[in-house]
Design a protein around this motif. Structure first.
Motif, PDB file in Angstrom:
ATOM      1  N   ALA A  50       0.817  -1.218   0.000  1.00 21.43           N
ATOM      2  CA  ALA A  50       0.000   0.000   0.000  1.00 21.43           C
ATOM      3  C   ALA A  50       0.850   1.267   0.000  1.00 21.43           C
ATOM      4  N   LEU A  51       1.949   1.257   0.765  1.00 22.26           N
ATOM      5  CA  LEU A  51       2.810   2.442   0.863  1.00 22.26           C
ATOM      6  C   LEU A  51       4.227   2.007   1.239  1.00 22.26           C
ATOM      7  N   ASP A  61       5.079   5.792   9.933  1.00 17.11           N
ATOM      8  CA  ASP A  61       4.335   4.954  10.860  1.00 17.11           C
ATOM      9  C   ASP A  61       3.258   4.218  10.069  1.00 17.11           C
ATOM     10  N   ALA A  62       2.803   3.122  10.623  1.00 18.45           N
ATOM     11  CA  ALA A  62       1.693   2.355  10.070  1.00 18.45           C
ATOM     12  C   ALA A  62       1.037   1.622  11.227  1.00 18.45           C
ATOM     13  N   GLY A  63      -0.245   1.401  11.134  1.00 18.28           N
ATOM     14  CA  GLY A  63      -0.930   0.691  12.209  1.00 18.28           C
ATOM     15  C   GLY A  63      -2.415   0.573  11.968  1.00 18.28           C
ATOM     16  N   LYS A  64      -3.102   0.216  13.034  1.00 22.22           N
ATOM     17  CA  LYS A  64      -4.550   0.033  12.994  1.00 22.22           C
ATOM     18  C   LYS A  64      -5.197   1.009  13.963  1.00 22.22           C
ATOM     19  N   TYR A 143      -3.786   2.182   8.454  1.00 22.53           N
ATOM     20  CA  TYR A 143      -3.194   3.383   7.863  1.00 22.53           C
ATOM     21  C   TYR A 143      -1.673   3.240   7.756  1.00 22.53           C
ATOM     22  N   ALA A 144      -1.102   4.088   6.907  1.00 18.61           N
ATOM     23  CA  ALA A 144       0.350   4.212   6.803  1.00 18.61           C
ATOM     24  C   ALA A 144       0.683   5.603   6.302  1.00 18.61           C
ATOM     25  N   TYR A 145       1.813   6.131   6.735  1.00 15.20           N
ATOM     26  CA  TYR A 145       2.298   7.406   6.211  1.00 15.20           C
ATOM     27  C   TYR A 145       3.805   7.431   6.266  1.00 15.20           C
TER      28      TYR A 145
END
Length: 151
Positions: A50-51, A61-64, A143-145
């Motif tokens: 995805a990223l 960061d990425a997580g739920k 999500y991820a950024y």
């Protein structure tokens, strides 16, 4: 020219059209749903497609988000400059990414959680503690950024 059809043929046609309409509803709902459950999603595997990490990334960061509580990450000693924040999320609804420097808001960016990527340019005026708070009222979602210097 119209041909009359029997009552039985009409009933068969009505049932068939009802079944087709029901199937269309089920298929369209499935197309909008993320594969599998967000709660059991493998975040690193999802993020890899995805990223993926970008060259020069300085913060990520990425997580739920499983409830409405924001997820906050900080980076002390963050340097001044212009950066590009790239974000994505999945699971439906919308996620928000609030970016602050030493408590002063730099920007808030939103993303539709449909797997698309959004970007925003962020000017960090001075060195300080950068904070990104990720939140949503549409939990659960994934999500991820990442933040990288602007080219």
């Amino acid at each position: 020219m119209l041909f009359p059809i029997s009552r039985r043929a009409r009933a068969v046609l009505q049932r068939a059209s009802g079944v087709a309409a029901g199937a269309a509803v089920v298929l369209s709902a499935a197309a909008c749903s993320p594969a599998g459950s967000i709660e059991s999603a493998d975040v690193p595997a999802w993020q890899a497609t995805a990223l993926p990490s970008a060259e020069g990334t300085v913060f990520e960061d990425a997580g739920k988000i499983l409830n409405r509580d924001p997820i906050v990450k900080t980076a002390p000693g963050f340097g001044p400059g212009t950066y590009v924040l790239t974000i994505t999320c999945d699971g439906g609804g919308k996620a928000f990414f609030d970016v602050t420097l030493d408590g002063a808001r730099l920007t808030e960016v939103g993303a539709a959680c449909n797997g698309s990527r959004e970007t925003a340019r962020i000017k960090v005026p001075a060195a300080g503690t950068l904070r990104i708070s990720t939140s949503s009222v549409d939990a659960p979602l994934i999500y991820a950024y990442h933040l990288a210097p602007a080219a």
